[in-house]
Enzyme design. Structure first.
Site, mmCIF file in Angstrom:
data_model
loop_
_atom_site.group_PDB
_atom_site.id
_atom_site.type_symbol
_atom_site.label_atom_id
_atom_site.label_comp_id
_atom_site.label_asym_id
_atom_site.label_seq_id
_atom_site.Cartn_x
_atom_site.Cartn_y
_atom_site.Cartn_z
ATOM 1 N N SER A 31 0.803 -1.218 0.000
ATOM 2 C CA SER A 31 0.000 0.000 0.000
ATOM 3 C C SER A 31 0.841 1.274 0.000
ATOM 4 O O SER A 31 0.373 2.320 -0.461
ATOM 5 C CB SER A 31 -0.945 0.006 1.208
ATOM 6 O OG SER A 31 -0.222 -0.136 2.416
ATOM 7 N N GLY A 65 -1.813 -4.514 0.943
ATOM 8 C CA GLY A 65 -1.951 -5.727 1.728
ATOM 9 C C GLY A 65 -0.925 -6.791 1.436
ATOM 10 O O GLY A 65 -0.868 -7.807 2.146
ATOM 11 N N ASN A 94 3.811 -5.146 5.922
ATOM 12 C CA ASN A 94 2.713 -6.006 6.366
ATOM 13 C C ASN A 94 3.218 -7.248 7.095
ATOM 14 O O ASN A 94 2.527 -7.796 7.955
ATOM 15 C CB ASN A 94 1.829 -6.402 5.186
ATOM 16 C CG ASN A 94 1.021 -5.230 4.671
ATOM 17 O OD1 ASN A 94 0.401 -4.510 5.431
ATOM 18 N ND2 ASN A 94 1.040 -5.025 3.366
ATOM 19 N N ASP A 175 -4.825 6.796 10.181
ATOM 20 C CA ASP A 175 -4.441 5.498 10.754
ATOM 21 C C ASP A 175 -3.010 5.488 11.281
ATOM 22 O O ASP A 175 -2.586 4.555 11.971
ATOM 23 C CB ASP A 175 -4.650 4.369 9.756
ATOM 24 C CG ASP A 175 -3.801 4.514 8.482
ATOM 25 O OD1 ASP A 175 -2.879 5.355 8.459
ATOM 26 O OD2 ASP A 175 -4.071 3.791 7.510
ATOM 27 N N HIS A 178 -0.289 4.881 6.953
ATOM 28 C CA HIS A 178 -0.166 5.186 5.523
ATOM 29 C C HIS A 178 0.100 6.674 5.288
ATOM 30 O O HIS A 178 -0.528 7.524 5.930
ATOM 31 C CB HIS A 178 -1.444 4.787 4.784
ATOM 32 C CG HIS A 178 -1.705 3.318 4.801
ATOM 33 N ND1 HIS A 178 -2.550 2.726 5.714
ATOM 34 C CD2 HIS A 178 -1.222 2.315 4.025
ATOM 35 C CE1 HIS A 178 -2.598 1.426 5.502
ATOM 36 N NE2 HIS A 178 -1.787 1.152 4.484
#
Length: 205
Positions: A31, A65, A94, A175, A178
């Site tokens: 991402s 992801g 991730n 969040d 990101h």
């Protein structure tokens, strides 16, 4: 007359070939490279394509992801499809967020580098730092994994893809993981420091 037309056609085709992209750059990432939660054209990969213009073609194969294992599994197909000259590997975040063993991350990154090199591409590896709530000991060991792979393989290396971005609320989404659109030029500059010399060598060769 027919011969003149054939010569003209040849010259036109040759002219078109000379303006074609000299270098293909493949970005295999997650991402952080897939323009998460923003228009694709605002992401750093699109900005790289814009910066390079006709000098190179940039293919964004980043998928939000992705782990190092899933990126490793799909890399061979991407290499076959695009025949890149340079591969930017920007995965692993991730893995850390999901608690995947560091040995697995190290093995997957090394295998991807080997795959890209076997396909005739040069490699740039980008590391990523985890959020602070994962604890300093694990964060340091996680980040060191990228350095270990870079040292062992000798690839071009960007230690932190989010250098100058992570930790700055003005450059991150809510969040805290990101980067937002304002951060993308900074990410591009981080990548560019290692990528530009590679492209200069590519064109010189």
């Amino acid at each position: 007359m027919a011969m003149r037309l054939l010569i003209l056609l040849f010259l036109l085709l040759a002219s078109g070939a000379s303006t074609a992209a000299e270098t293909r750059v493949l970005v295999i990432g997650d991402s952080l490279s897939a323009a998460y939660d923003m228009p694709t054209e605002q992401g750093w990969v699109a900005l790289l394509d814009e910066r390079l213009g006709e000098r190179a073609e940039v293919i964004n194969a980043a998928i939000s992801g992705d782990t190092s294992a899933s990126a490793r599994a799909r890399l061979p197909r991407a290499l076959d499809a695009h025949a890149p000259d340079v591969v930017i590997i920007a995965v692993g975040g991730n893995d850390g967020l999901r608690g995947i063993p560091l040995a697995a991350l190290r093995g997957n990154l090394t295998a991807m580098i080997d795959q890209a090199r076997a396909a005739g591409a040069r490699v740039l590896l980008a590391g990523v730092r985890l959020p602070t709530n994962y604890g300093p000991a694990f964060i340091d060991r996680f980040l060191a994994t990228f350095q270990q792979v870079a040292d062992a393989t000798g690839v071009a290396f960007v230690p932190r893809i989010l250098e100058g971005v992570a930790g700055d609320p003005a450059l991150m989404l809510d969040d805290g993981i990101h980067p937002n659109a304002d951060a993308q030029p900074i990410i591009l500059d981080n990548i560019w420091q290692a990528l530009a010399p590679m492209l200069a060598t590519q064109h010189a060769g």
